[in-house]
Every structure is written in C-alpha cells, then in structure tokens.
Motif scaffolding. Sequence first.
Motif, PDB file in Angstrom:
ATOM      1  N   SER A   1       0.852  -1.190   0.000  1.00 30.57           N
ATOM      2  CA  SER A   1       0.000   0.000   0.000  1.00 30.57           C
ATOM      3  C   SER A   1       0.884   1.235   0.000  1.00 30.57           C
ATOM      4  O   SER A   1       2.081   1.170   0.303  1.00 30.57           O
ATOM      5  N   HIS A   2       0.278   2.355  -0.332  1.00 32.71           N
ATOM      6  CA  HIS A   2       1.045   3.599  -0.336  1.00 32.71           C
ATOM      7  C   HIS A   2       1.600   3.898   1.045  1.00 32.71           C
ATOM      8  O   HIS A   2       2.765   4.270   1.197  1.00 32.71           O
ATOM      9  N   SER A   3       0.771   3.737   2.073  1.00 33.20           N
ATOM     10  CA  SER A   3       1.226   4.038   3.428  1.00 33.20           C
ATOM     11  C   SER A   3       2.319   3.080   3.877  1.00 33.20           C
ATOM     12  O   SER A   3       3.252   3.473   4.589  1.00 33.20           O
TER      13      SER A   3
ATOM     14  N   PRO B   1       4.229  11.120   4.952  1.00 31.66           N
ATOM     15  CA  PRO B   1       2.877  10.562   4.776  1.00 31.66           C
ATOM     16  C   PRO B   1       2.141  11.239   3.623  1.00 31.66           C
ATOM     17  O   PRO B   1       2.113  12.456   3.523  1.00 31.66           O
ATOM     18  N   GLY B   2       1.580  10.439   2.752  1.00 35.11           N
ATOM     19  CA  GLY B   2       0.831  10.961   1.617  1.00 35.11           C
ATOM     20  C   GLY B   2       1.645  11.204   0.376  1.00 35.11           C
ATOM     21  O   GLY B   2       1.081  11.473  -0.694  1.00 35.11           O
ATOM     22  N   SER B   3       2.976  11.087   0.467  1.00 34.25           N
ATOM     23  CA  SER B   3       3.810  11.425  -0.691  1.00 34.25           C
ATOM     24  C   SER B   3       3.623  10.440  -1.842  1.00 34.25           C
ATOM     25  O   SER B   3       3.612  10.836  -3.012  1.00 34.25           O
ATOM     26  N   VAL B   4       3.469   9.165  -1.562  1.00 38.47           N
ATOM     27  CA  VAL B   4       3.277   8.187  -2.636  1.00 38.47           C
ATOM     28  C   VAL B   4       1.903   8.357  -3.273  1.00 38.47           C
ATOM     29  O   VAL B   4       1.741   8.215  -4.497  1.00 38.47           O
ATOM     30  N   SER B   5       0.889   8.674  -2.465  1.00 41.67           N
ATOM     31  CA  SER B   5      -0.442   8.934  -3.022  1.00 41.67           C
ATOM     32  C   SER B   5      -0.425  10.168  -3.913  1.00 41.67           C
ATOM     33  O   SER B   5      -1.048  10.195  -4.981  1.00 41.67           O
ATOM     34  N   ILE B   6       0.299  11.207  -3.479  1.00 43.28           N
ATOM     35  CA  ILE B   6       0.415  12.417  -4.304  1.00 43.28           C
ATOM     36  C   ILE B   6       1.165  12.109  -5.588  1.00 43.28           C
ATOM     37  O   ILE B   6       0.807  12.602  -6.675  1.00 43.28           O
ATOM     38  N   ALA B   7       2.197  11.279  -5.506  1.00 40.75           N
ATOM     39  CA  ALA B   7       2.933  10.892  -6.717  1.00 40.75           C
ATOM     40  C   ALA B   7       2.028  10.142  -7.685  1.00 40.75           C
ATOM     41  O   ALA B   7       2.089  10.358  -8.905  1.00 40.75           O
ATOM     42  N   ALA B   8       1.165   9.273  -7.159  1.00 40.91           N
ATOM     43  CA  ALA B   8       0.242   8.540  -8.026  1.00 40.91           C
ATOM     44  C   ALA B   8      -0.741   9.488  -8.702  1.00 40.91           C
ATOM     45  O   ALA B   8      -1.051   9.336  -9.893  1.00 40.91           O
ATOM     46  N   ALA B   9      -1.254  10.477  -7.943  1.00 40.66           N
ATOM     47  CA  ALA B   9      -2.165  11.454  -8.535  1.00 40.66           C
ATOM     48  C   ALA B   9      -1.448  12.297  -9.601  1.00 40.66           C
ATOM     49  O   ALA B   9      -2.019  12.600 -10.664  1.00 40.66           O
ATOM     50  N   THR B  10      -0.198  12.674  -9.332  1.00 43.04           N
ATOM     51  CA  THR B  10       0.582  13.434 -10.305  1.00 43.04           C
ATOM     52  C   THR B  10       0.818  12.618 -11.568  1.00 43.04           C
ATOM     53  O   THR B  10       0.775  13.143 -12.692  1.00 43.04           O
ATOM     54  N   TRP B  11       1.065  11.320 -11.392  1.00 45.51           N
ATOM     55  CA  TRP B  11       1.273  10.431 -12.548  1.00 45.51           C
ATOM     56  C   TRP B  11       0.033  10.382 -13.425  1.00 45.51           C
ATOM     57  O   TRP B  11       0.121  10.515 -14.656  1.00 45.51           O
TER      58      TRP B  11
ATOM     59  N   PRO C   1      -0.230  26.513  -6.695  1.00 43.97           N
ATOM     60  CA  PRO C   1      -0.281  25.729  -5.461  1.00 43.97           C
ATOM     61  C   PRO C   1      -0.088  24.243  -5.765  1.00 43.97           C
ATOM     62  O   PRO C   1      -0.681  23.698  -6.694  1.00 43.97           O
ATOM     63  N   THR C   2       0.732  23.621  -4.978  1.00 51.10           N
ATOM     64  CA  THR C   2       0.943  22.177  -5.084  1.00 51.10           C
ATOM     65  C   THR C   2       0.000  21.457  -4.120  1.00 51.10           C
ATOM     66  O   THR C   2      -0.637  22.083  -3.263  1.00 51.10           O
ATOM     67  N   PRO C   3      -0.123  20.136  -4.230  1.00 48.50           N
ATOM     68  CA  PRO C   3      -0.926  19.414  -3.236  1.00 48.50           C
ATOM     69  C   PRO C   3      -0.469  19.651  -1.806  1.00 48.50           C
ATOM     70  O   PRO C   3      -1.278  19.620  -0.884  1.00 48.50           O
ATOM     71  N   TYR C   4       0.833  19.888  -1.615  1.00 47.40           N
ATOM     72  CA  TYR C   4       1.322  20.146  -0.269  1.00 47.40           C
ATOM     73  C   TYR C   4       0.832  21.500   0.248  1.00 47.40           C
ATOM     74  O   TYR C   4       0.497  21.644   1.425  1.00 47.40           O
ATOM     75  N   ASP C   5       0.793  22.511  -0.639  1.00 47.40           N
ATOM     76  CA  ASP C   5       0.232  23.811  -0.241  1.00 47.40           C
ATOM     77  C   ASP C   5      -1.244  23.678   0.111  1.00 47.40           C
ATOM     78  O   ASP C   5      -1.712  24.225   1.107  1.00 47.40           O
ATOM     79  N   PHE C   6      -1.965  22.954  -0.720  1.00 46.49           N
ATOM     80  CA  PHE C   6      -3.394  22.748  -0.453  1.00 46.49           C
ATOM     81  C   PHE C   6      -3.602  22.015   0.870  1.00 46.49           C
ATOM     82  O   PHE C   6      -4.490  22.355   1.650  1.00 46.49           O
ATOM     83  N   GLN C   7      -2.775  21.032   1.144  1.00 48.63           N
ATOM     84  CA  GLN C   7      -2.915  20.276   2.389  1.00 48.63           C
ATOM     85  C   GLN C   7      -2.679  21.183   3.596  1.00 48.63           C
ATOM     86  O   GLN C   7      -3.443  21.150   4.572  1.00 48.63           O
ATOM     87  N   ASP C   8      -1.645  22.009   3.545  1.00 42.85           N
ATOM     88  CA  ASP C   8      -1.380  22.933   4.656  1.00 42.85           C
ATOM     89  C   ASP C   8      -2.519  23.933   4.829  1.00 42.85           C
ATOM     90  O   ASP C   8      -2.918  24.260   5.952  1.00 42.85           O
TER      91      ASP C   8
ATOM     92  N   ARG D   1      -5.214  13.677   6.897  1.00 47.02           N
ATOM     93  CA  ARG D   1      -5.553  12.363   6.360  1.00 47.02           C
ATOM     94  C   ARG D   1      -6.663  12.467   5.316  1.00 47.02           C
ATOM     95  O   ARG D   1      -6.647  11.760   4.294  1.00 47.02           O
ATOM     96  N   LEU D   2      -7.617  13.367   5.521  1.00 46.72           N
ATOM     97  CA  LEU D   2      -8.690  13.562   4.547  1.00 46.72           C
ATOM     98  C   LEU D   2      -8.128  14.085   3.223  1.00 46.72           C
ATOM     99  O   LEU D   2      -8.609  13.721   2.147  1.00 46.72           O
ATOM    100  N   CYS D   3      -7.102  14.926   3.305  1.00 46.53           N
ATOM    101  CA  CYS D   3      -6.471  15.414   2.075  1.00 46.53           C
ATOM    102  C   CYS D   3      -5.795  14.278   1.316  1.00 46.53           C
ATOM    103  O   CYS D   3      -5.839  14.222   0.080  1.00 46.53           O
ATOM    104  N   GLU D   4      -5.162  13.377   2.044  1.00 46.61           N
ATOM    105  CA  GLU D   4      -4.545  12.227   1.390  1.00 46.61           C
ATOM    106  C   GLU D   4      -5.593  11.369   0.691  1.00 46.61           C
ATOM    107  O   GLU D   4      -5.377  10.867  -0.418  1.00 46.61           O
TER     108      GLU D   4
END
Length: 883
Positions: A283-285, A295-305, A404-411, A430-433
């Motif tokens: 799993s990503h986690s 946390p969430g970096s692999v999920s963000i990479a999958a969304a970016t892909w 804005p990147t997903p990390y900016d949005f998450q913050d 976690r909801l953002c992930e």
Amino acid sequence: MNPFDPLREQLASAAAAFGAGLVDDVEQALKTDVEIFPVCHHSPASALAMVRRLREKRPKVIYLELCEDLRPVLEELRNCRLPVALQAFASDIDGFPAEWAPLSVIAPITESSAEYQAIAYALDTPGVEIVLVDRSVDHVFQWEPRAGAPADVGIEIGDLRPGFAALEEHLLHHGKVRHWSEWWDQYVEQPLSGADHDTYRQVMVLIGSLFRRLKPEGNEVDEDRERYMWTRMREHLATTGTDPAECLYVCGAFHAASPVMGEHLDISPRTSTTWLYGLIPSSHSAIEEQFGLAPGSVSIAAATWRKAVKRTGLTPYTLGGKATRTATRTGPPPSTPGVTEDRLSGFLTQPPSLDGFDEAELLGWCVEIVRLARRNGYLASTADAIAVFETSILLAGMRGRKRPTPYDFQDAAVTCIEKDAVPGRRDVRRLCEILLGGDKIGQVGYDSLPPLARDVLDRLRPLGLDLEKRTIQRALIDLDAHPELESCSHLLWILRRLLPGDAVRPIMGSRRLGERSHQESWDLAIARNQRSIIELGYEGVTIEQVLEQRLRRACWDEKATAATALDAVEDSILYLGSRRCTDELGVRAVELLAGERTVDEAPDVVRRIRRLLAHYRAAEPELPAWVKSFVTTGYAHYCTLLPTAFVEQETSVRQVGAMLAFLFTMEGLALSLGCDRAQLELAVQQSHPESPAKVALLWTARFQLGLLSMAELREKVGELLGNPLVVPSVPQYISGFVQALESAPALAPFVVEVLSRAFGQLPDDVLLPWLPKLITTLRDQAPELVPMLVREAGRTFPARLADVDSFTPPWLARATGKAVALPSSGPVGRLLAVHPETGAAVAEVLGCEAAVTIAGASGEVAELLASHPETGEAVAGVLIAVN
C-alpha cells in the motif's frame, strides 16, 4: 599580499575540483556502451521519461537493479492489482545467525514507478528480455554486518535521498518546504516531468553524483553492489552476444554516478538457505513507512502520474492477462550512447517551465475537502472552501511557486478547517490524502497465490462469500442445520489462531475444551489481510501444517516454559486433533516443568493442567501417560521448591498460592500414582515465611494438613486484630487467606468471618486508613477469587433488610453460646442421632471445630446446619438411602 589569499585559493580550488568532479561523473555515465537510465523510485517524472525512452529506443535487453533471483516472480504481476511487493522469505536459515530468522526481503512496485514501466514493456513485448542484475537476496544478508542485522529488508529501486543531513536541512530551509518529498516534487519532479531524454539523464546523474559525494559514510558496500551489477551485465552480454547499444540499464541515480563502472567482482556462492518467493499486497502508506517517506507522498505521486499521463497523452505500459504488445516507434530514431550536448547549463541557469495555475483543479479540491470534512464531523462550510482556496494561493506565493501544489493545499486545509480537536477518526491531513488518491492497497490474484492461500479460499468457498472483496463480510453458520459447514468453522478457528485479530473475528460462538457451538457468526476480512495469509504459505502447504510447526517451535524454543507447552497442548487438541502431536507436546511440557528453577509460571500451569484434566476425564476412559507424569513431576517439583518460594521476595503470594493449589487439589491423583504425602508435610514444616500474605498462606496449608486446628487458626486471627502494631498489615494477611481459596475453597466461610470481624472490631481511625489498601490488594492479587467471597457472604448474611436487626453471625453465636436449634426430625435429625461422631468430623473438615455435643442445642454442627439447611437435608437423605 593578503595573508588569507593562499587559503582562499585553496578553498576555491577545492570547490572547483568538487564541481568538476560532478561534471566528470555525468560525462562518464554518458560514455558507457550500455545506456544507463537513472531513476528515482515512485517518481512520475522518471516513469514518464521511461515510457518515452522505451518507445524511442525499443531496447532488446533491459538490465534492472533488482535482486536477480526474483526474476520468476515478475511473471505473476499480471494477476495483481498494484501496489504489490516482490518478497523472498526464509524461515529455516543456514549460514546466518539463528537469531536473524525469519529473513525477508521486500521490493514494492507501484504503477507510477519507472521500473514497473520497464517490466511491463519487457514482459509484453516479443523478443525483449529483462535481466535482474542486483545481488541475490542471499547476498543481501551475506553483506549485512553480523551484529544487529535487520530481519526484514526493504529493497527500493532508485532510493535517492541525500545521506548528508546538513545538506537536506539546507535544501528544506531554503526551499521553504517541510520534508524531502515536498522538496523533490517542487525542484526536481515538476521541472523534469516535461524534459527531454538528454536533459533528464544529465540532471538525474548530477543529483546522484552530488548525493554520493556528500555521503558521510564510505561507499564500499554501494561500490561492491555496482561491481556486482556490472559483472552480471558483462556475463550476460558475453553469453548471449547481445549488442550493448540495444540494452538499457535501469538503476538508481546514485548508482548511475558510480566510479567503478565496468569493474569485475568475484561473487561468492550462496548459502544453503532455502528461499521462498512470491508476491504480497502493499500500500502507499506501507511504502512510505518502510522507506521513511512523508505521509501521503506516494499517493500524491500517483495522482501526479495520472494527471501527467492525461496531459501528455502518453500510453503507459501495463500488464494484463497474457496479451502481448508489439513495439512501435512513435518518435525520432534513438540516440546512440555517448557524449551529447550540454543540457545542464540551460537547466540550471534558467527557471523551469512549470505547468500553469489550474484554477478548476484547486476549486475542485477545496469543495471536495469541505464535503469530506463535514462527513467526518467537522463544522465546515462554503466559507471554509473559499478560505482554503485563497490560503493555498497565498502559501504558494510565499514559497515562490507559480501554482499551489498538493502540499500547499494540504497545509491550507489544515489551517482553515481543523480547529483545536479532531471530531472523528481522521484528521484533515488524512482527509487530504484520501482526496488526492487515498491509501491505495494492492491485491494478489488467485492464480499468483501460494498453495496454502488458495487452499484457504477453496475450503471457505461453501460459505458463499466473495472473499476477494476488501469489505468486511458477515458469515452465519448453523452447524445443526448444515453440518457440512463444520470444516469451514474449523478452518476459521485455526485462522483466528494464526492471523491478526481483525482478519477473522468471531461474533457468536466459541472454541474451548468440552464445548461445541451450534451456531456461529463471523466477521471476515480475508482480502484485507491477504499478506498475512500469503506469508503463512511460506511456512507450509496447509494451514494445519503451519499451526503444528508453530506449536512445536514454541515448545522447543529456548525461552519455552511448562505453561507455554500446556497452551500448545490445548491448541493441539482444539485445532489439530492429532493424538500423536498432542502427546509429544505433553511430554515436552513434563520436561520443561522438571527443568524449571522458578515458579513464575505456576498460576498458568495450575489453570491449564486443571482444564486439561477435566477434558480428559470427560472425554477419555483413562488419562494419557504424559498427564500422569506431569502430575507426579509437578507434585515433587513444587514440594521441592516450596520452602524457598515462601521466603524469596521475588516470588509473589499469587505464585505460592498456585503451588499450594497444585499440591492440594491434585494430591489425591498424585498419591494414587505413587507420590508420598510426607514430602508435602516436610516441605510445609520447613517453610518459614516473613511476609504477612505468605504467613497466612502457610497457616492455611498447615490447617489443610491437620497441623493446625480451626480454633488455633481463629486464635491467630484474633491476635492479629488485637495487636495495634500488626493491624496495618491485616490486608496482606487477608490477601494470603484469599489466595488460599485456590487450594481450599472450603475456607471461604472463614475468610468472610475474618473480614467481618475486622470491620466489626477495629475502630474507624484504624479501619479507614487500611480499607483502600485492602481493596487494591484484593483487586491486584486475587481478582478471580473475590466473587467466591461475595457468594459466600451472600449465603452467610440475611438477604432481607428486615432480618438484619435480628441476625447473629455464626461466629458470634458460637462465642456467646447462643442456642441454635438442631432439627429433631426428618433425615438430618435421624442421621445426627445415629452418627454424632460423623457429624462432628464433617463439621471439622468443613472448617468447624471437632469438639461439639450433638445432644445440645449449640455447637458447630448446629451452626453449619443452620447456615445450610437445604444441603444438610440433601446429604442426609442420600446417606440414609445408601444405608
């Protein structure tokens, strides 16, 4: 001349040499005859560049940085839903320290990784060969230091992160980011996502060279790995005669900048360890945790892909079924390996051309995060969505980003929505992930499962459930109406014993000795725990074989105890039904008991052997030989250790009470098997405890042996309650008396009497201080025995409030000589008249004095009959009927 000029020139020369070394590494990597393709694991930019290069070059051989003996497992990826992990597992090891067992190597694969694109291309393109060239899993552990080597190794292709902590801290600080994953996304991932092949290669090798040169530790192990891989590639080229220009070497950027390219390594032979190979869900986690990613970096990479594939129109390579794909050229002719033009200067001196601001995407994120927050208990509204939108843009601007990147949005979401508390199970981060892709969990297909896992699914098929679904499913089993489901029930109980708690959870029904469930209800999460079931398949062919091996391993472990072996015996009876295995484990329990030098496990031993004795007496005509041996061995063993246990401070009163319970409750069986009661009497007489609780235990043991009368026992208690110096220790004495109920349940009336006398005689200024201590002592040392006291108190004291004023406790009636009427007629009256001595003896055995006068209207017999009239009538009726 400035005195610092020489130092300045020296430092400038060192810096120039360092920079030149980086460029030299890039140039060297581009000169190799086998084209090197540097990657970073779970990097969409690497995956995109890989897809483009594969379609341009159409290589005939792909050399991949992955353990060479994992090659057969790659074919099974067709039957899986990513992410999954390639695994090598060994439980029986040979050539490694025994404490390392079991050994495991895990290599996770995701769809957004460059190596998966290479694997899919090679397996689905006719005429293309993929060769894994990294160390075998056996060599992975051969190269580990012998002190403190990990038992579970994660292999990550293209692990690219600076080993110099100061460099990483500098990059994060000046990049205005929180962690390495965010820095990589902003400064490498996004700029390289649309770069051409030459630019991509040069930048990745440059980064790998920088991190390699700044690594504080030596690179000896890394260089040996690189020699290993180049040795395997040269051997394959020499054997097959393949043109190096038609090959592609996929490795981490760290290894692409190696100074030992082409060097040979003498590879040592593998050990005799037997390795098992397969696939397990990932799993990503799990990947993030295993390799220390944010946390969430692999999920963000999958969304970016997914977004990059849609934007560029590229068709990624995927594995599915047995279909094959022919390679077609979609771009210009492939460039030949060699020195290309300098692309680094332009990349490093000009700002990267990033994607423009996608306002619609950000608006969708903001609306969706508010919806998720409301569903999870947050009081979010449209105003919060607007605030998240504006804050995301503000944070991106403060951090020097065009969009804005997903990390900016998450913050921004955490800042605007999450207040001082989390109302549900998931926080906003976690909801953002979840919104950006969630923790995707892979699954291994049925055809790729080991035989044990397939056998489990086949045997549970009569339940009529789709066990490959990841939802929790309810199984209802009526064993009376459908006896054919008995085998399913039996398998579920074994899985309950072997798997994590949430995999197979019984809602109704139980599996204990002497019990049989008529109806059962189960919550099954088989698919969610597929990895655990697959790993069971590395231990045996059937689930029963795995359980038997684990039971034997537990019993013959160097830390095994008699209680451990008895637990294994019980599990063998419940789940295996093998008399041979059960008897072997029982014999091992006898050996362990005889070899123990402490009594730490005495409470567990007593509880388990009692349960097993009850089972065998109810189920079989004769006790097994090992049970008889266990009783005789335990009787002699505990008699020998009893005097020492009474005086040792390390031995608790609970453990001494358990020893006495074993000796007294199994005395009849032990004596019938040849034990000598004099051994127990001698052990008790040699015991001289000092702690109050153990002194009370010794008194009760002497009473049970007839060395102390009830009158003397009451006299000792009276002395305790009358001595102000001893009163603070009374709770400890009472704890000892309560522990004695384990071996002498008939003493319950006496313990109730002691407590009642204490509450009645002691003044408040003495009673109240030690009352909390009494409660905590009973709760900590005798929680299971307190209900026995409560029941006895309920029988002793009046049940109605109206009877309290006229109630006289039995011990007060005896002390004041108050008359208690004896029955003059009926079975009890006739029995007492004919056998007065017998009545006195029975009263004494049950905790009353022997000196009683049956003809009088008082005495212990009268007290006993008054307290238990129904019992007296029943016993008398039985005896008269027998006579």
